[in-house]
Design a protein around this motif. Structure first.
Motif, PDB file in Angstrom:
ATOM      1  N   VAL A  26      10.417  -7.353   1.359  1.00  0.00           N
ATOM      2  CA  VAL A  26       9.079  -7.501   1.943  1.00  0.00           C
ATOM      3  C   VAL A  26       8.191  -6.332   1.527  1.00  0.00           C
ATOM      4  O   VAL A  26       7.053  -6.518   1.084  1.00  0.00           O
ATOM      5  CB  VAL A  26       9.170  -7.599   3.478  1.00  0.00           C
ATOM      6  CG1 VAL A  26       7.767  -7.591   4.101  1.00  0.00           C
ATOM      7  CG2 VAL A  26       9.919  -8.869   3.887  1.00  0.00           C
ATOM      8  N   PHE A  27       8.723  -5.116   1.630  1.00  0.00           N
ATOM      9  CA  PHE A  27       7.923  -3.928   1.312  1.00  0.00           C
ATOM     10  C   PHE A  27       7.550  -3.880  -0.163  1.00  0.00           C
ATOM     11  O   PHE A  27       6.379  -3.690  -0.519  1.00  0.00           O
ATOM     12  CB  PHE A  27       8.691  -2.660   1.699  1.00  0.00           C
ATOM     13  CG  PHE A  27       8.003  -1.392   1.280  1.00  0.00           C
ATOM     14  CD1 PHE A  27       6.933  -0.898   2.005  1.00  0.00           C
ATOM     15  CD2 PHE A  27       8.411  -0.708   0.138  1.00  0.00           C
ATOM     16  CE1 PHE A  27       6.276   0.265   1.611  1.00  0.00           C
ATOM     17  CE2 PHE A  27       7.761   0.447  -0.259  1.00  0.00           C
ATOM     18  CZ  PHE A  27       6.691   0.932   0.472  1.00  0.00           C
ATOM     19  N   THR A  28       8.544  -4.031  -1.043  1.00  0.00           N
ATOM     20  CA  THR A  28       8.254  -3.920  -2.474  1.00  0.00           C
ATOM     21  C   THR A  28       7.380  -5.061  -2.962  1.00  0.00           C
ATOM     22  O   THR A  28       6.526  -4.872  -3.834  1.00  0.00           O
ATOM     23  CB  THR A  28       9.560  -3.875  -3.296  1.00  0.00           C
ATOM     24  OG1 THR A  28      10.387  -4.994  -2.937  1.00  0.00           O
ATOM     25  CG2 THR A  28      10.321  -2.582  -3.038  1.00  0.00           C
ATOM     26  N   GLY A  29       7.580  -6.256  -2.405  1.00  0.00           N
ATOM     27  CA  GLY A  29       6.749  -7.386  -2.799  1.00  0.00           C
ATOM     28  C   GLY A  29       5.297  -7.194  -2.425  1.00  0.00           C
ATOM     29  O   GLY A  29       4.388  -7.433  -3.237  1.00  0.00           O
ATOM     30  N   ILE A  30       5.059  -6.732  -1.198  1.00  0.00           N
ATOM     31  CA  ILE A  30       3.683  -6.483  -0.748  1.00  0.00           C
ATOM     32  C   ILE A  30       3.064  -5.347  -1.556  1.00  0.00           C
ATOM     33  O   ILE A  30       1.898  -5.419  -1.964  1.00  0.00           O
ATOM     34  CB  ILE A  30       3.666  -6.157   0.762  1.00  0.00           C
ATOM     35  CG1 ILE A  30       3.993  -7.421   1.566  1.00  0.00           C
ATOM     36  CG2 ILE A  30       2.313  -5.590   1.182  1.00  0.00           C
ATOM     37  CD1 ILE A  30       4.122  -7.177   3.051  1.00  0.00           C
ATOM     38  N   PHE A  31       3.846  -4.306  -1.809  1.00  0.00           N
ATOM     39  CA  PHE A  31       3.324  -3.164  -2.563  1.00  0.00           C
ATOM     40  C   PHE A  31       2.904  -3.577  -3.965  1.00  0.00           C
ATOM     41  O   PHE A  31       1.800  -3.269  -4.425  1.00  0.00           O
ATOM     42  CB  PHE A  31       4.374  -2.052  -2.635  1.00  0.00           C
ATOM     43  CG  PHE A  31       3.950  -0.882  -3.481  1.00  0.00           C
ATOM     44  CD1 PHE A  31       3.082   0.073  -2.972  1.00  0.00           C
ATOM     45  CD2 PHE A  31       4.402  -0.753  -4.783  1.00  0.00           C
ATOM     46  CE1 PHE A  31       2.669   1.149  -3.749  1.00  0.00           C
ATOM     47  CE2 PHE A  31       4.002   0.320  -5.575  1.00  0.00           C
ATOM     48  CZ  PHE A  31       3.127   1.264  -5.051  1.00  0.00           C
ATOM     49  N   ALA A  32       3.790  -4.297  -4.674  1.00  0.00           N
ATOM     50  CA  ALA A  32       3.497  -4.664  -6.058  1.00  0.00           C
ATOM     51  C   ALA A  32       2.324  -5.633  -6.146  1.00  0.00           C
ATOM     52  O   ALA A  32       1.447  -5.490  -7.010  1.00  0.00           O
ATOM     53  CB  ALA A  32       4.736  -5.280  -6.709  1.00  0.00           C
ATOM     54  N   GLU A  33       2.297  -6.610  -5.251  1.00  0.00           N
ATOM     55  CA  GLU A  33       1.291  -7.672  -5.375  1.00  0.00           C
ATOM     56  C   GLU A  33      -0.061  -7.261  -4.816  1.00  0.00           C
ATOM     57  O   GLU A  33      -1.096  -7.532  -5.426  1.00  0.00           O
ATOM     58  CB  GLU A  33       1.791  -8.934  -4.655  1.00  0.00           C
ATOM     59  CG  GLU A  33       0.925 -10.159  -4.888  1.00  0.00           C
ATOM     60  CD  GLU A  33       0.862 -10.582  -6.344  1.00  0.00           C
ATOM     61  OE1 GLU A  33      -0.167 -11.194  -6.721  1.00  0.00           O
ATOM     62  OE2 GLU A  33       1.818 -10.306  -7.102  1.00  0.00           O
ATOM     63  N   PHE A  34      -0.070  -6.602  -3.659  1.00  0.00           N
ATOM     64  CA  PHE A  34      -1.335  -6.327  -2.990  1.00  0.00           C
ATOM     65  C   PHE A  34      -1.834  -4.898  -3.237  1.00  0.00           C
ATOM     66  O   PHE A  34      -3.022  -4.705  -3.522  1.00  0.00           O
ATOM     67  CB  PHE A  34      -1.207  -6.595  -1.485  1.00  0.00           C
ATOM     68  CG  PHE A  34      -0.925  -8.041  -1.172  1.00  0.00           C
ATOM     69  CD1 PHE A  34      -1.947  -8.978  -1.225  1.00  0.00           C
ATOM     70  CD2 PHE A  34       0.342  -8.458  -0.847  1.00  0.00           C
ATOM     71  CE1 PHE A  34      -1.695 -10.311  -0.952  1.00  0.00           C
ATOM     72  CE2 PHE A  34       0.612  -9.798  -0.576  1.00  0.00           C
ATOM     73  CZ  PHE A  34      -0.418 -10.729  -0.626  1.00  0.00           C
ATOM     74  N   VAL A  35      -0.949  -3.919  -3.128  1.00  0.00           N
ATOM     75  CA  VAL A  35      -1.380  -2.538  -3.308  1.00  0.00           C
ATOM     76  C   VAL A  35      -1.683  -2.251  -4.777  1.00  0.00           C
ATOM     77  O   VAL A  35      -2.707  -1.637  -5.100  1.00  0.00           O
ATOM     78  CB  VAL A  35      -0.322  -1.551  -2.769  1.00  0.00           C
ATOM     79  CG1 VAL A  35      -0.750  -0.112  -3.038  1.00  0.00           C
ATOM     80  CG2 VAL A  35      -0.094  -1.780  -1.284  1.00  0.00           C
ATOM     81  N   VAL A  36      -0.799  -2.709  -5.668  1.00  0.00           N
ATOM     82  CA  VAL A  36      -0.971  -2.403  -7.096  1.00  0.00           C
ATOM     83  C   VAL A  36      -1.888  -3.421  -7.761  1.00  0.00           C
ATOM     84  O   VAL A  36      -3.021  -3.111  -8.130  1.00  0.00           O
ATOM     85  CB  VAL A  36       0.389  -2.334  -7.814  1.00  0.00           C
ATOM     86  CG1 VAL A  36       0.180  -2.110  -9.314  1.00  0.00           C
ATOM     87  CG2 VAL A  36       1.232  -1.199  -7.236  1.00  0.00           C
ATOM     88  N   ARG A  37      -1.406  -4.650  -7.926  1.00  0.00           N
ATOM     89  CA  ARG A  37      -2.215  -5.629  -8.664  1.00  0.00           C
ATOM     90  C   ARG A  37      -3.480  -6.016  -7.917  1.00  0.00           C
ATOM     91  O   ARG A  37      -4.519  -6.283  -8.528  1.00  0.00           O
ATOM     92  CB  ARG A  37      -1.353  -6.852  -8.993  1.00  0.00           C
ATOM     93  CG  ARG A  37      -0.311  -6.534 -10.066  1.00  0.00           C
ATOM     94  CD  ARG A  37       0.435  -7.761 -10.524  1.00  0.00           C
ATOM     95  NE  ARG A  37       1.430  -8.221  -9.560  1.00  0.00           N
ATOM     96  CZ  ARG A  37       2.670  -7.750  -9.492  1.00  0.00           C
ATOM     97  NH1 ARG A  37       3.071  -6.798 -10.313  1.00  0.00           N
ATOM     98  NH2 ARG A  37       3.533  -8.229  -8.606  1.00  0.00           N
ATOM     99  N   GLY A  38      -3.420  -6.024  -6.601  1.00  0.00           N
ATOM    100  CA  GLY A  38      -4.630  -6.316  -5.834  1.00  0.00           C
ATOM    101  C   GLY A  38      -5.711  -5.268  -6.032  1.00  0.00           C
ATOM    102  O   GLY A  38      -6.899  -5.571  -5.932  1.00  0.00           O
ATOM    103  N   GLN A  39      -5.289  -4.031  -6.319  1.00  0.00           N
ATOM    104  CA  GLN A  39      -6.246  -2.947  -6.545  1.00  0.00           C
ATOM    105  C   GLN A  39      -6.740  -2.908  -7.988  1.00  0.00           C
ATOM    106  O   GLN A  39      -7.897  -2.550  -8.245  1.00  0.00           O
ATOM    107  CB  GLN A  39      -5.576  -1.613  -6.192  1.00  0.00           C
ATOM    108  CG  GLN A  39      -6.433  -0.378  -6.429  1.00  0.00           C
ATOM    109  CD  GLN A  39      -5.710   0.896  -6.011  1.00  0.00           C
ATOM    110  OE1 GLN A  39      -4.849   0.883  -5.136  1.00  0.00           O
ATOM    111  NE2 GLN A  39      -6.046   2.002  -6.649  1.00  0.00           N
TER     112      GLN A  39
END
Length: 240
Positions: A26-39
């Protein structure tokens, strides 16, 4: 006379490992998709996307690393759940695990579409090439599409898991229902992304179901574990 009693579930080292690994997904998926690519990714704007990626290479690579960790944890969770659940229903446990591992394989192969984006973005910024910028954005978009294809397999896994949990009363009813709803949301979202992108905005809020249910299931595994199947419990003698 002998009576069979089913003990209250207690967490085991395996259930705790699976719970922690699930939280990691859950953490790594949210980080990669929303924090990184979302930014970094600006929909419909190749130039801005290329500039963002080229300007934050460390963040972009960290996102790829998070994806790799997520895939590895997915394998751990899939195999761990199989060991925990096969005493209750080997067929459904196989379906749930097999579909989850298929998802992991698709996502691993899909990383090859994302890897060139950084080099293309750097070329676009250094040379001013609009073609390279467009290719960088296309690489990110292709990765997103591949991700949705992988989530079809994951949706099937969630539905099989939900039925197993419900049939054998392994979790509270709301959690089994929530897992079924999670599977349905992933399937709906993936098919919409592939065949009817105009519905994506309407479907996106439904992913909140998954963001509640999956951590709740992970917490259940960590705190309570999975109870033994009745066949695995020895009868105990009681006075009669």
């Amino acid at each position: 006379m002998a009576a069979t009693t089913i003990p209250t579930p207690r967490p085991t080292s395996l259930s705790r490992l699976v719970g922690v690994a699930y939280f990691g997904i859950v953490f790594t998926g949210i980080f990669a998709e929303f924090v990184v690519r979302g930014q970094l990714v600006v929909a419909g704007d190749p130039t801005a996307t290329a500039a963002n990626i080229a300007g934050s290479p460390g963040l972009f690579v960290t996102g790829i690393g998070a994806d790799v960790v997520m895939i590895a944890l997915d394998v751990i969770v899939g195999l761990g759940l199989y060991r925990l659940l096969k005493p209750h229903d080997r067929r459904l446990a196989r379906i749930a695990t097999g579909a989850r591992l298929i998802q992991a394989g698709i996502l691993a192969a899909n990383m090859l579409t994302l890897a060139p984006a950084l080099g293309l973005a750097r070329d676009a910024v250094s040379t001013g090439s609009s073609a390279a910028a467009a290719q960088a954005l296309q690489a990110v978009e292709a990765h997103a599409l591949g991700y949705d294809i992988g989530l079809i397999a994951f949706g099937v896994s969630c539905l099989a898991l939900a039925k197993l949990l419900a049939d054998h009363h392994l979790v509270p009813p709301w959690l089994a229902i929530g897992m079924a709803a999670t599977g349905a949301v992933y399937l709906l979202g993936s098919f919409a992304a592939l065949f009817a992108p105009s519905f994506n905005t309407a479907i996106d809020p439904l992913y909140l179901i998954a963001m509640v249910v999956e951590p709740a299931f992970a917490a259940r595994l960590f705190r309570r574990g999975i109870r033994q199947s009745p066949a695995a419990v020895r009868p105990v003698a009681v006075a009669g």
